[in-house]
Every structure is written in C-alpha cells, then in structure tokens.
Design a protein around this motif. Structure first.
Motif, PDB file in Angstrom:
ATOM      1  N   GLY A 143       0.818  -1.215   0.000  1.00  0.00           N
ATOM      2  CA  GLY A 143       0.000   0.000   0.000  1.00  0.00           C
ATOM      3  C   GLY A 143       0.846   1.257   0.000  1.00  0.00           C
ATOM      4  N   LEU A 144       1.933   1.237   0.765  1.00  0.00           N
ATOM      5  CA  LEU A 144       2.828   2.395   0.795  1.00  0.00           C
ATOM      6  C   LEU A 144       3.499   2.609  -0.560  1.00  0.00           C
ATOM      7  CD1 LEU A 144       4.443   1.818   4.304  1.00  0.00           C
ATOM      8  CD2 LEU A 144       2.886   3.687   3.671  1.00  0.00           C
ATOM      9  N   LYS A 145       3.837   1.521  -1.230  1.00  0.00           N
ATOM     10  CA  LYS A 145       4.463   1.639  -2.551  1.00  0.00           C
ATOM     11  C   LYS A 145       3.484   2.204  -3.577  1.00  0.00           C
ATOM     12  CE  LYS A 145       8.171  -1.732  -2.092  1.00  0.00           C
ATOM     13  NZ  LYS A 145       8.757  -2.979  -2.596  1.00  0.00           N
ATOM     14  N   VAL A 146       2.215   1.857  -3.466  1.00  0.00           N
ATOM     15  CA  VAL A 146       1.203   2.428  -4.365  1.00  0.00           C
ATOM     16  C   VAL A 146       1.101   3.933  -4.130  1.00  0.00           C
ATOM     17  CG1 VAL A 146      -1.270   2.464  -4.919  1.00  0.00           C
ATOM     18  CG2 VAL A 146      -0.091   0.282  -4.612  1.00  0.00           C
ATOM     19  N   SER A 147       1.101   4.330  -2.867  1.00  0.00           N
ATOM     20  CA  SER A 147       1.051   5.761  -2.543  1.00  0.00           C
ATOM     21  C   SER A 147       2.308   6.478  -3.020  1.00  0.00           C
ATOM     22  CB  SER A 147       0.876   5.963  -1.040  1.00  0.00           C
ATOM     23  OG  SER A 147      -0.381   5.455  -0.629  1.00  0.00           O
TER      24      SER A 147
END
Length: 84
Positions: A47-51
């Motif tokens: 999720g952090l990588k998507v953000s």
C-alpha cells in the motif's frame, strides 16, 4: 485528510505551489517503506508503494506543467478589404 488517498487519486491535479509538500509526502513514504521492511510489516509495504508511485506521478505532472512553453499568437488584425 488521508494523504495516501489524495496522492493515489488520478483525478487530482496537483497545484504547482504544493510541490514542496508533495516532496515531503514522498520522502515520508520512503521512510515508512523502509521502516515497514525493517519491521517485517509485509502487508503495509504494498500500500505504501502504491502511494509512493502516486506521489511521484503528481510530482511528474507538476514538472510537465512547468515545462510547457507559452505560445504567442500575436495580435489579431483586420484586412482593409473586409471593412466594406
């Protein structure tokens, strides 16, 4: 406000004056990804990588906007024969 949702939103057009804030968000996401990797929080990393990708995209949008050249169209004139 959920910052991650904002940078992920494809409809959001970033304000060039907010470039510094977007850079802070990107840097914070990088730090959070590093922390999640150290702590083994595998569910958080994706999720952090998507953000992160969203914040980098917003920064690229600002860069593209600032590189667009202004085109001078000149002053319109009338032809003498058209006034009759």
């Amino acid at each position: 406000m959920d910052t991650q949702a904002c940078v992920r939103c494809s409809l959001l057009r970033p304000d060039p004056t907010q470039r510094g804030r977007l850079e802070e968000i990107r840097d914070n996401l990088l730090a959070r990804i590093a922390e999640a990797e150290r702590e083994g929080w595998l569910g958080e990393i994706e999720g952090l990588k998507v953000s992160l990708a969203g914040s980098e995209d917003k920064l690229a949008q600002i860069d593209r906007q600032s590189q667009k050249a202004t085109i001078s169209l000149g002053m319109p004139t009338t032809r003498g024969g058209d006034l009759e």
